[in-house]
Every structure is written in C-alpha cells, then in structure tokens.
Design an enzyme around this catalytic site. Sequence first.
Site, PDB file in Angstrom:
ATOM      1  N   ASN A  52       0.710  -1.209  -0.098  1.00  0.00           N
ATOM      2  CA  ASN A  52       0.151  -0.040  -0.022  1.00  0.00           C
ATOM      3  C   ASN A  52       0.753   1.286   0.123  1.00  0.00           C
ATOM      4  O   ASN A  52       0.459   2.155  -0.714  1.00  0.00           O
ATOM      5  CB  ASN A  52      -1.061  -0.014   1.141  1.00  0.00           C
ATOM      6  N   CYS A 107      -2.824   1.680   6.572  1.00  0.00           N
ATOM      7  CA  CYS A 107      -3.047   1.073   8.030  1.00  0.00           C
ATOM      8  C   CYS A 107      -3.934   2.104   8.906  1.00  0.00           C
ATOM      9  O   CYS A 107      -4.548   1.596   9.776  1.00  0.00           O
ATOM     10  CB  CYS A 107      -1.909   0.382   8.626  1.00  0.00           C
ATOM     11  N   GLY A 109       2.179  -5.855   7.329  1.00  0.00           N
ATOM     12  CA  GLY A 109       1.018  -6.297   6.660  1.00  0.00           C
ATOM     13  C   GLY A 109      -0.149  -6.498   7.282  1.00  0.00           C
ATOM     14  O   GLY A 109      -0.204  -5.745   8.471  1.00  0.00           O
ATOM     15  N   SER A 110      -0.959  -7.643   6.975  1.00  0.00           N
ATOM     16  CA  SER A 110      -2.368  -7.741   7.755  1.00  0.00           C
ATOM     17  C   SER A 110      -2.292  -8.350   9.030  1.00  0.00           C
ATOM     18  O   SER A 110      -1.099  -9.099   9.333  1.00  0.00           O
ATOM     19  CB  SER A 110      -3.121  -8.598   7.010  1.00  0.00           C
ATOM     20  N   THR A 111      -3.007  -8.334   9.875  1.00  0.00           N
ATOM     21  CA  THR A 111      -3.155  -9.073  11.264  1.00  0.00           C
ATOM     22  C   THR A 111      -3.059 -10.496  11.041  1.00  0.00           C
ATOM     23  O   THR A 111      -2.366 -11.054  11.616  1.00  0.00           O
ATOM     24  CB  THR A 111      -4.342  -8.525  12.051  1.00  0.00           C
ATOM     25  N   VAL A 147      -1.965 -12.638   8.589  1.00  0.00           N
ATOM     26  CA  VAL A 147      -0.481 -13.116   8.478  1.00  0.00           C
ATOM     27  C   VAL A 147       0.604 -12.772   9.306  1.00  0.00           C
ATOM     28  O   VAL A 147       1.299 -13.323   9.571  1.00  0.00           O
ATOM     29  CB  VAL A 147      -0.265 -12.504   6.996  1.00  0.00           C
ATOM     30  N   GLY A 148       0.205 -11.405   9.913  1.00  0.00           N
ATOM     31  CA  GLY A 148       1.249 -10.889  11.135  1.00  0.00           C
ATOM     32  C   GLY A 148       1.085 -11.983  12.157  1.00  0.00           C
ATOM     33  O   GLY A 148       2.237 -12.113  12.995  1.00  0.00           O
ATOM     34  N   GLU A 170       4.118  -4.941  12.324  1.00  0.00           N
ATOM     35  CA  GLU A 170       3.264  -3.616  12.151  1.00  0.00           C
ATOM     36  C   GLU A 170       2.043  -4.277  11.329  1.00  0.00           C
ATOM     37  O   GLU A 170       2.031  -4.680  10.008  1.00  0.00           O
ATOM     38  CB  GLU A 170       3.813  -2.502  11.518  1.00  0.00           C
TER      39      GLU A 170
END
Length: 490
Positions: free
Chosen positions: A154, A290, A234-236, A238-239, A256
């Site tokens: 992004n 984000c 990245g996304s929650t 995957v994180g 993050e």
Amino acid sequence: MLDSPTKARIEGMYVGGQWLQTTRHFDDINPSDGSVYARVPDGGRAETRAAIDAAQAAFPAWAALMHTERARYMLKIADVLERRKMDYVAAAVAEGGGWFGKGMFESGYVPEVFRAAAAMCYNAIGEMMPSDHGKISMVQRVPMGVVGVISPWNMPGILTARGFAFPLAAGNTIVLKPSEDTPYAGGLFFAEVLHEAGVPPGVFNVITCSRDRVSEMGDELVEHPLVKGISFTGSTPVGRQIAAKAGAHLKKACVELGGKDSLIVLEDADMDRATSAASFGAFMHQGQICMSVEKVLVQESVYPEFLRAFVARASKLKTGDTASKDNVIGPLINDRQVARVKFQIEDALAKGAKAVLGGRVWDRFVEPTILTNVTPDMAVWQDETFGPVAIVVPFKTDAEAIAMNNDTEYGLSAGVITRDEHRALDIARRLETGMCHVNCSSVNDEPHVPFGGSKASGVGKHGGKWSMETFTETRWITLDRGHRPFPPVF
Ligand code: NAD
C-alpha cells in the site's frame, strides 16, 4: 528498470549483488487497467536460502564498518533515491494504483528515512552501569546478523524503506521480500538504488514470489537459523502467523499490522479542520493506509453540520485510472481487496445502514463512500475495511466516544479534533491505540518517531531509536580488575 512510465523490465531477483534469473515468472498487474506491468521472478526456498547465505557472508564486514562509513552509505542511498524520484512516482502510479500526489509524497519521504537512519549511526551504542565490585560494566548494542523484511503493497516505498533502513544502519544485512502486488516499487527498485549507491554485494538482497508461493518463501525466511530478526508489515492474520513462527524459533519480530482507526470530532471542533482531516484520513490512497480513518465519531450537537460538510468535501474527489493526475481515487490493489470492501458495503446496507455518498463498485474501483446508521453487528464496524469507506456515527459523551473507539481488536492510531487541548489529551490518554494525534487525522508518520500499534495492530515499534533497539542485541560486558571476591571454599 522502467521501460516506460507504465512498464518495468525486471533484471531478476537481487542476490549477492547479482541479478538472479529464475525459470518461473508471474504477472505483476497494473490495477487500474489490468495490463501486465512487469514479469517478475517467482522464487521459492532455494532462492531464499541463496539470499540468506549471501547476506550472512556479507554480515561480518558490514557490521565491522566504521559508523561513519555506514552513515555515508545511507546518505548515498538517499541521494540516489532523490535522483530517481520520478521513476518511483511512475511505479507507484502504474504498479501500485496510487494517485500521482501520493507517489510524490512517498518519493519525498523515503530519502528522509535513510537520512534519519544515517543520523542513528552517530547515536550512543551502549551505556555504562554501576558495578557491585568496581568492575567496568558495559552495555553494548550489537547488530544481530541477517534480518528478514516482509513488506506490503500500500505504501511500498515508505513501508519497505522503514522496514530495512534502520536495521541496515545498525550493521545488519537484509533479505527483503516485497509484496507480490508491488515487487518493483517495494523491492527491486530498491535493489537498483542500493546497487547504484555502491552498497557491498550481499548486504542487501531482494527475493520475489507470487502469492501461490508466498508461504514457502515466507516460512524459509522466518525459520532459517541464520535469520536473526524479522521486520513484517502487513495484515493481522499473516502477522499473527509470522509472530507465532518467529516465537517458536525464539527470534525477535517487529510486526506492524492492520487498524480500525477513529477520528473523534468534538462539539467545539473547527469544522473545516474536522472535515478535511476526515476526508484526507478516509480517502487518501483509497483508504488503503493502515492508519486510515475508518470510523468518524461525531458529537451529537454538530453531527448534522459535520455530515453535510464532509459529504460535500468528499463528493469532489474523482475516481478512475491513476494515469490521469485528476483521479485522486484510484483502483484498489487487487480483486481480493475489492471483494472485501464490496462485502462490507453490502452487509452494512442489508442490515440498515445508509450510503449518504458513493457505494458504487466497478472493476477495481470503489467510489468514496460514507455510511451512516451503522451498528456494531455490521462487518464494517468491526473489521478493517482498507478501502474508501468511512462510517459516521454520533456520540453523546467523551466516555461513549472512547468506548466506541476501543470497541475493536485493533489499536493503531486515532485523531481527536477540538479546540480544548486539555480535554483532547485526556481522551488521547484513554484510547487503546499506539498513536493519537490531536487536531489532525490519524494518518501521521515521521521516520524518527516510535511508529506502531497496540492490541491486534502489532508488536514492537518502527522508527529511529526504537528500530535500533528492536534490531540489535543488547550485551553486558564487564572488565574485572581483580576486586570481586569468590567464596574461599573455591
Ligand atoms: P498481507 O499480510 O497479505 O501481506 C503483507 C506481506 O506479507 C506481503 O509481502 C505478502 O506477500 C506477505 N505474506 C502474505 N502471506 C504470507 C505468508 N504466509 N508468509 C510470509 N509472508 C506472507 O497484507 P497486505 O494485503 O499486503 O497489506 C495490507 C495490510 O497491511 C492491511 O491489513 C494493513 O492494515 C496492513 N498494514 C499495516 C501497516 C502498519 O504499519 N501497521 C502499514 C501498512 C499496511
């Protein structure tokens, strides 16, 4: 390298200072028109291991450089980035689907990340401690080794640079895996820049793969014993997986993740400031930030006035192919994101919400959309949207606004608009977020500040000395001059 503003020619992955070719490739798509922006190497475990080996081989010499020499490399990288500013902008527009102005902002910011990293090279790298036995007792920060960096699409320039610049300045070497949606702007473009800046071979490596092979490449990067730290943005979902795997291998990870940020507008707010903070916060880069404003919480007495002015302001934003600079609202990055945003709008409307602006979805485009009558049972209240959709909800008391803000698993950033600074700081203190900005939008970042969230928005902070702490090992070294007594029995 760029063949034209709308196409890139990829030389290969960047490993050990060389361009590494693979037999498999994937299409990197321009999200505005669906054309192929570039053909990109589709790597896997073998290429990941080769990059880790190259980074490990380069580590001792890079870590041993004088701090002044590493600072000079950082400044050189900043200079090359500045010279290639318009190349980055072209890539961010065509590959990332970003508005021209967003590309200009990012390309101005990214060199500053490296200048801030250069400055960190001159910071203290340790402390002296008092000692029980008159020893010279030192605390030292030393680089860890190879750091794996996984970045999103992004803000590919800023979020990739932020992920690796500080660890690199600290003396670590890097293996970067950019997003499959922006492998050039968030990955191989940086390889070209660091190559031109003369960064020694192996110090910085870039490996790429398609979404189909991302868990293979990601697992190798996180689990390989030579990788000592992970920087993930990245996304929650995957994180969480990355943090769990890093934890199982006892590795440091800075993750993050997503957000569901509020802008809280109090009754005494300057309406012009409030509506511009809401419009910028909700719709900049189609809401794919984000820290985007996703919930606008407005005190009841000014709710009608705010809503009228917010709708009037947002209705001026044009949506379409970002090849035209007039289109401030470009496409969403991929069909997955479009499906998620479309679902949230439809779910909200089906459950009684009202679209007072927008709501139309076509190809990968979503018009700026403002929803009212939203209730907590709707997905758009609970889940991150990551699209140009804002919900506007009235509240009566500060406590109610705080509770609404905190009613989410996320806790990244927030904004509070009011002329009453005392009241604003009191609200800021009670919000469960990593960051809060009074009289501004929730979207704020500077290279040297502690950027990061709480709750499901992440663990660890990026930026300045906080990055340096995350991506170094703290060691305790003492020098005894014969004063510590041992029990006589020994
Ligand atoms: P994503 O999690 O799908 O992908 C992020 C990165 O992880 C990409 O490089 C992707 O290839 C990689 N990845 C995906 N699956 C993986 C796996 N199994 N193993 C290893 N790597 C894997 O997220 P995205 O769609 O690229 O980005 C959007 C999300 O990122 C949003 O949720 C947004 O809020 C969040 N984000 C957070 C911040 C922040 O600083 N907190 C900044 C930007 C974006």
